[in-house]
Design a protein around this motif. Sequence first.
Motif, PDB file in Angstrom:
ATOM      1  N   UNK A  35      60.459  34.204  18.692  1.00 30.76           N
ATOM      2  CA  UNK A  35      61.026  35.469  19.136  1.00 30.76           C
ATOM      3  C   UNK A  35      62.167  35.175  20.104  1.00 30.76           C
ATOM      4  N   UNK A  41      65.520  42.491  27.974  1.00 27.66           N
ATOM      5  CA  UNK A  41      64.084  42.307  27.712  1.00 27.66           C
ATOM      6  C   UNK A  41      63.663  42.751  26.316  1.00 27.66           C
ATOM      7  N   UNK A  42      64.643  43.084  25.442  1.00 26.70           N
ATOM      8  CA  UNK A  42      64.262  43.389  24.068  1.00 26.70           C
ATOM      9  C   UNK A  42      63.789  42.119  23.385  1.00 26.70           C
ATOM     10  N   UNK A  43      62.665  42.228  22.727  1.00 26.38           N
ATOM     11  CA  UNK A  43      62.046  41.074  22.079  1.00 26.38           C
ATOM     12  C   UNK A  43      62.205  41.241  20.579  1.00 26.38           C
ATOM     13  N   UNK A  45      61.877  39.535  16.680  1.00 28.52           N
ATOM     14  CA  UNK A  45      61.310  38.448  15.873  1.00 28.52           C
ATOM     15  C   UNK A  45      62.431  37.744  15.108  1.00 28.52           C
ATOM     16  N   UNK A 105      51.479  33.589  23.288  1.00 31.51           N
ATOM     17  CA  UNK A 105      52.856  33.179  23.537  1.00 31.51           C
ATOM     18  C   UNK A 105      52.938  31.929  24.402  1.00 31.51           C
ATOM     19  N   UNK A 106      53.994  31.154  24.152  1.00 29.45           N
ATOM     20  CA  UNK A 106      54.374  30.104  25.074  1.00 29.45           C
ATOM     21  C   UNK A 106      55.070  30.726  26.280  1.00 29.45           C
TER      22      UNK A 106
ATOM     23  N   UNK B  35      50.855  44.409  25.386  1.00 27.55           N
ATOM     24  CA  UNK B  35      51.034  43.101  26.016  1.00 27.55           C
ATOM     25  C   UNK B  35      51.630  43.290  27.401  1.00 27.55           C
ATOM     26  N   UNK B  37      53.938  41.202  30.427  1.00 30.62           N
ATOM     27  CA  UNK B  37      54.798  40.061  30.694  1.00 30.62           C
ATOM     28  C   UNK B  37      55.136  40.042  32.177  1.00 30.62           C
ATOM     29  N   UNK B  43      54.445  36.559  27.110  1.00 36.31           N
ATOM     30  CA  UNK B  43      53.642  37.770  26.994  1.00 36.31           C
ATOM     31  C   UNK B  43      52.168  37.410  26.847  1.00 36.31           C
ATOM     32  N   UNK B  88      54.534  45.976  27.048  1.00 37.70           N
ATOM     33  CA  UNK B  88      55.117  46.198  25.726  1.00 37.70           C
ATOM     34  C   UNK B  88      54.043  46.629  24.737  1.00 37.70           C
ATOM     35  N   UNK B 100      56.379  43.592  15.655  1.00 42.27           N
ATOM     36  CA  UNK B 100      57.574  43.875  16.431  1.00 42.27           C
ATOM     37  C   UNK B 100      57.212  44.685  17.659  1.00 42.27           C
ATOM     38  N   UNK B 101      58.057  44.551  18.651  1.00 40.76           N
ATOM     39  CA  UNK B 101      57.752  45.037  19.985  1.00 40.76           C
ATOM     40  C   UNK B 101      58.630  46.214  20.366  1.00 40.76           C
ATOM     41  N   UNK B 103      60.440  48.543  23.471  1.00 43.83           N
ATOM     42  CA  UNK B 103      61.471  48.191  24.444  1.00 43.83           C
ATOM     43  C   UNK B 103      60.894  47.858  25.826  1.00 43.83           C
TER      44      UNK B 103
END
Lengths: 114, 111
Positions: A35, A41-43, A45, A105-106, B35, B37, B43, B88, B100-101, B103
């Motif tokens: 990702x 901060x928009x994530x 894929x 997540x890492x 999630x 963060x 996350x 999120x 998918x996440x 905003x």
Amino acid sequence: DTAVSQTPKYLVTQMGNDKSIKCEQNLGHDTMYWYKQDSKKFLKIMFSYNNKELIINETVPNRFSPKSPDKAHLNLHINSLELGDSAVYFCASSQDQAGGRKLFFGSGTQLSVL
Amino acid sequence: SQQGEEDPQALSIQEGENATMNCSYKTSINNLQWYRQNSGRGLVHLILIRSNEREKHSGRLRVTLDTSKKSSSLLITASRAADTASYFCATPYSSASKIIFGSGTRLSIRP
């Protein structure tokens, strides 16, 4: 005993260079992901691999090439880095299961292209 | 494309108060996840709610899901300084493996 580990944590490089980010998971998961998180901060894929097979390839420039030598590893190689590639890149993994996949997540790789 | 949109974008409350954040999504789903963060970290999964569930609890977290309105809410009760983070929502989109996440909501807890 980090479950999903990625290296390096920080990467500062010049435009035009080629760089790699490595990711390993010790959870025995079947699926791994990359990702990209931008400055807002928009994530988003980028890629997903299941048992070393590419299953998701979003609209990502072909300068980005993921490689999965085995199901515990998913590396990301980026050619000809551009300023717009600056972001935080997260590796994640999940186990295939009915009812929903929880992502692990890492800690992220902060890439800065100068 | 962003499947989820969260509201508010930012929320600042006093320690001890409750925090509510909302997520709306576009397509039919079979589950929705939340999630957290923390700054500079990856996350962390908080809770998963399935489409046949309306409400789910985990400690101080309460999640609701309204599939008719395509929306979910996350309530954190009795907030603490350690709850300061971005939150999120995440949903599968077109396939189970494409998660998918939204905003995100940036939550700040004032001491």
